[in-house]
Design an enzyme around this catalytic site. Structure first.
Site, PDB file in Angstrom:
ATOM      1  N   ALA A 108     -47.740 -36.050 -48.380  1.00  0.00           N
ATOM      2  CA  ALA A 108     -48.460 -34.847 -47.968  1.00  0.00           C
ATOM      3  C   ALA A 108     -47.465 -33.691 -47.866  1.00  0.00           C
ATOM      4  O   ALA A 108     -46.320 -33.881 -47.460  1.00  0.00           O
ATOM      5  CB  ALA A 108     -49.120 -35.066 -46.607  1.00  0.00           C
ATOM      6  N   LYS A 109     -47.914 -32.500 -48.248  1.00  0.00           N
ATOM      7  CA  LYS A 109     -47.077 -31.311 -48.045  1.00  0.00           C
ATOM      8  C   LYS A 109     -47.427 -30.783 -46.649  1.00  0.00           C
ATOM      9  O   LYS A 109     -48.157 -29.792 -46.480  1.00  0.00           O
ATOM     10  CB  LYS A 109     -47.326 -30.268 -49.133  1.00  0.00           C
ATOM     11  CG  LYS A 109     -46.236 -29.197 -49.201  1.00  0.00           C
ATOM     12  CD  LYS A 109     -46.381 -28.356 -50.463  1.00  0.00           C
ATOM     13  CE  LYS A 109     -45.346 -27.241 -50.503  1.00  0.00           C
ATOM     14  NZ  LYS A 109     -43.968 -27.717 -50.640  1.00  0.00           N
ATOM     15  N   ALA A 110     -46.939 -31.499 -45.665  1.00  0.00           N
ATOM     16  CA  ALA A 110     -47.268 -31.241 -44.268  1.00  0.00           C
ATOM     17  C   ALA A 110     -46.117 -30.512 -43.584  1.00  0.00           C
ATOM     18  O   ALA A 110     -44.941 -30.836 -43.792  1.00  0.00           O
ATOM     19  CB  ALA A 110     -47.547 -32.562 -43.550  1.00  0.00           C
TER      20      ALA A 110
END
Length: 289
Positions: free
Chosen positions: A157-159
């Site tokens: 995830a690009k969290a």
């Protein structure tokens, strides 16, 4: 556009409406500010068109699902919003930031099921991420922080929360006169830079870390396709630290970084060779087609 990012002219799309830039604010008890419940995308527009825009929107939705919330807009709605933001900016070449987060609501503990999901999109002018590194090659430090195991974080995830150690690593690198840091993963393999994937060249073949515990970047995938179209062998594999000494060329890929040559990582040096220059120049042409 100049000044702090909170004090600029223009407009930002926020929860379905275009609002004045300076009014794009959130409450201090926004859940994401306290618990990092946020995902985002970094995108670039060239000649008025966002490169691989839909892929970025799709990844934003997937990232939100990975950290357990749903973005209340469809892919088509996100695409329309980005187009509106880009048009309002008046920019042909721009950096576009889409972000989704858990806002302020009835919950203020770790759980936040009752809180609304908020979405915003902004665009601004942003030049070369590594300054003049495209000519002479970026200088990288080696971070003391490692990319964590997939058993500990939603690593694909690009969290926002996953970038905490990246910020710390980049600050340490800048203090040592470098523009970025390369990170190893939890097993000790070469992983990536703080905000970009990494490639190496040896004997005409390309080697890049297997993204099994970090983001498989959209630019990374684009560049691998470019290399394969040229008939160049690409090895996606685990790379040991001691292999750095034997590589001849190196570059970074990312939306912000684009394709940036690397001249040095710690004590290891690399030439800005013909293949590196070819891929960097070809990528610049590709994104403007």
């Amino acid at each position: 556009m100049a000044g702090g990012y909170d004090d600029r002219d223009g407009h930002i799309w926020m929860d379905g409406k275009m609002i004045p830039w300076r009014d794009a604010n959130v409450h201090i008890l926004t859940h994401a500010m306290h618990y990092a419940s946020s995902v985002f995308e970094g995108e670039r527009a060239y000649n008025g068109k966002i490169f691989k825009s839909r892929e970025h929107s799709e990844r934003l939705k997937r990232s939100a699902e990975m950290i357990d919330f749903e973005i209340p807009y469809s892919i088509d709605e996100l695409e329309a919003a980005k187009a509106e933001v880009l048009a309002a900016s008046g920019l042909q070449d721009a950096y576009v930031r889409a972000i989704a987060w858990r806002g302020a609501g009835e919950d203020m503990g770790v759980a936040s099921q009752k809180n609304p999901v908020r979405v915003a999109i902004a665009a601004w002018e942003w030049g070369a991420y590594y300054g003049d590194a495209k000519m002479k090659g970026a200088k990288l430090d080696i971070s003391k922080w490692k990319r964590p195991s997939p058993e500990t974080i939603p690593c694909h995830a690009k969290a926002a929360g996953l970038y905490m150690i990246c910020t710390m690593s980049k600050h340490a690198a800048e203090a040592n006169g470098c523009s970025d840091a390369m990170m190893f993963d939890h097993r000790g393999y070469v992983a990536e830079a703080t905000g970009a994937n990494i490639f190496f060249v040896k004997n005409g073949e390309v080697h890049t870390p297997d993204p099994d515990c970090f983001l498989n970047g959209i630019t990374r995938q684009t560049v691998i396709g470019m290399l394969k179209d040229r008939g160049i062998t690409v090895h996606e594999r685990h790379i040991m630290p001691e292999e750095l000494e034997g590589f001849e060329q190196c570059w970074l890929t990312g939306t912000a970084a684009e394709v940036t040559p690397v001249g040095q990582i710690g004590d290891y040096t690399f030439e800005v060779g013909a293949l590196t220059r070819d891929i960097a120049e070809s990528y610049e042409k590709l994104v403007r087609e």
